[in-house]
Design a protein around this motif. Sequence first.
Motif, PDB file in Angstrom:
ATOM      1  N   ASN A  70       1.070  -0.848   0.398  1.00  0.00           N
ATOM      2  CA  ASN A  70      -0.139   0.426  -0.042  1.00  0.00           C
ATOM      3  C   ASN A  70       0.866   1.348  -0.067  1.00  0.00           C
ATOM      4  OD1 ASN A  70      -1.483   2.271   1.617  1.00  0.00           O
ATOM      5  ND2 ASN A  70      -3.251   0.836   0.889  1.00  0.00           N
ATOM      6  N   ASP A  71       0.163   2.626  -1.366  1.00  0.00           N
ATOM      7  CA  ASP A  71       1.535   3.145  -1.516  1.00  0.00           C
ATOM      8  C   ASP A  71       0.921   4.608   0.144  1.00  0.00           C
ATOM      9  OD1 ASP A  71       2.024   2.597  -3.636  1.00  0.00           O
ATOM     10  OD2 ASP A  71       1.131   3.949  -4.761  1.00  0.00           O
ATOM     11  N   TYR A  72       0.508   4.399   0.026  1.00  0.00           N
ATOM     12  CA  TYR A  72       0.136   5.366   1.521  1.00  0.00           C
ATOM     13  C   TYR A  72      -0.038   4.997   2.690  1.00  0.00           C
ATOM     14  CZ  TYR A  72      -2.441   8.316   4.709  1.00  0.00           C
ATOM     15  OH  TYR A  72      -3.413   9.316   5.575  1.00  0.00           O
ATOM     16  N   TYR A  73      -0.266   3.682   2.921  1.00  0.00           N
ATOM     17  CA  TYR A  73       0.406   3.971   5.066  1.00  0.00           C
ATOM     18  C   TYR A  73       1.783   3.189   4.964  1.00  0.00           C
ATOM     19  CZ  TYR A  73      -1.026   2.100   9.135  1.00  0.00           C
ATOM     20  OH  TYR A  73      -0.769   0.700  10.487  1.00  0.00           O
ATOM     21  N   TYR A  74       2.403   2.715   3.450  1.00  0.00           N
ATOM     22  CA  TYR A  74       3.902   1.969   3.729  1.00  0.00           C
ATOM     23  C   TYR A  74       5.284   2.387   3.467  1.00  0.00           C
ATOM     24  CZ  TYR A  74       1.484  -1.903   5.820  1.00  0.00           C
ATOM     25  OH  TYR A  74       0.717  -3.040   6.711  1.00  0.00           O
ATOM     26  N   LYS A  76       7.791   5.865   2.203  1.00  0.00           N
ATOM     27  CA  LYS A  76       7.695   6.901   1.445  1.00  0.00           C
ATOM     28  C   LYS A  76       6.790   7.533   0.851  1.00  0.00           C
ATOM     29  CE  LYS A  76      11.193  10.040   3.520  1.00  0.00           C
ATOM     30  NZ  LYS A  76      12.903  10.116   3.593  1.00  0.00           N
ATOM     31  N   SER A  77       6.717   7.550   0.200  1.00  0.00           N
ATOM     32  CA  SER A  77       5.735   8.756  -0.762  1.00  0.00           C
ATOM     33  C   SER A  77       5.296   7.862  -2.446  1.00  0.00           C
ATOM     34  CB  SER A  77       6.208   9.835  -1.087  1.00  0.00           C
ATOM     35  OG  SER A  77       7.343   9.575  -1.904  1.00  0.00           O
ATOM     36  N   ALA A  78       4.081   8.079  -3.235  1.00  0.00           N
ATOM     37  CA  ALA A  78       4.436   7.473  -4.099  1.00  0.00           C
ATOM     38  C   ALA A  78       5.307   7.313  -5.462  1.00  0.00           C
ATOM     39  CB  ALA A  78       2.687   7.895  -5.116  1.00  0.00           C
ATOM     40  N   LYS A  81       8.245   4.167  -4.254  1.00  0.00           N
ATOM     41  CA  LYS A  81       7.044   2.935  -5.277  1.00  0.00           C
ATOM     42  C   LYS A  81       7.638   3.230  -6.664  1.00  0.00           C
ATOM     43  CE  LYS A  81       4.007   0.475  -4.292  1.00  0.00           C
ATOM     44  NZ  LYS A  81       3.017   0.199  -4.726  1.00  0.00           N
ATOM     45  N   ASN A 139       9.717  14.940  -0.504  1.00  0.00           N
ATOM     46  CA  ASN A 139       9.161  16.104  -0.004  1.00  0.00           C
ATOM     47  C   ASN A 139       9.911  17.259   0.163  1.00  0.00           C
ATOM     48  OD1 ASN A 139       6.862  13.919   0.303  1.00  0.00           O
ATOM     49  ND2 ASN A 139       7.200  13.569   1.750  1.00  0.00           N
ATOM     50  N   LYS A 151       8.061   4.401   5.497  1.00  0.00           N
ATOM     51  CA  LYS A 151       7.824   5.967   6.215  1.00  0.00           C
ATOM     52  C   LYS A 151       7.274   5.414   7.347  1.00  0.00           C
ATOM     53  CE  LYS A 151       3.081   6.439   4.540  1.00  0.00           C
ATOM     54  NZ  LYS A 151       1.995   7.342   3.884  1.00  0.00           N
TER      55      LYS A 151
END
Length: 227
Positions: A70-74, A76-78, A81, A139, A151
């Motif tokens: 899962n991008d959002y939860y695990y 650091k950023s999209a 990936k 970021n 993250k």
Amino acid sequence: MAATKPTTVSKKLLIDPKSDRILFAEAGKDFVDFLFYIMSLPVGTVVRLLGKQRTVGCLGNIYESIENLNDYYYMKSAATKVILLKPMSKYTNLYWCKNHQNYNGGTAYVANHPTAACPSCGHYFMKSNDVLFVNPTNNGVPDSGEEALIKRPATFMIMDDLVVRPMYTNSIITLLDKFNIKDVNDLEEKTIGVGVNEAVELLRASMQSKTVLTDVFLGGKKKSSEV
């Protein structure tokens, strides 16, 4: 000055002594960071181009684990990936032509490699000391060279073939059922530290074997490099 990172990371192995194999390892973000970092090497491009089913060993499983996480939860950023799945060479310096620096609104010629030559005057580029690259996964924060890929602190299951999944009770039950484990008391637990030597062996085995954890930490199979 940045704090010194530990030379080892810990993980817990769940071992089936009857089959002499590791069912899975329980590990935190530091170990998963290491596994995923492998895909930022040029080998990641090879995995993507050849396809997961055509790769040797378990590298394809790491690639697929990154795709499925899962991008959002695990992650650091999209962007993290994307960089792991489609790695590119990383440059940290900028070079410019002293004759074309855009002082008066004209064309400025810059490059990310010192062997480049200006297409206008042919002058070799010089290193710029006033430009700092920003890594898109940070970021907007200048890259320190020590970025993490996961993250937040989390616990993961790393399968013997290096498939990585978030650790849930249902996942453990499904795995035990798959290997026909009736009583968890029949299993052994072992906590180990993974340092530089073990990391190198994991990388080597990931390119040669489908039972990486067992091969490296139990010596269950003779490595093909020794044949």
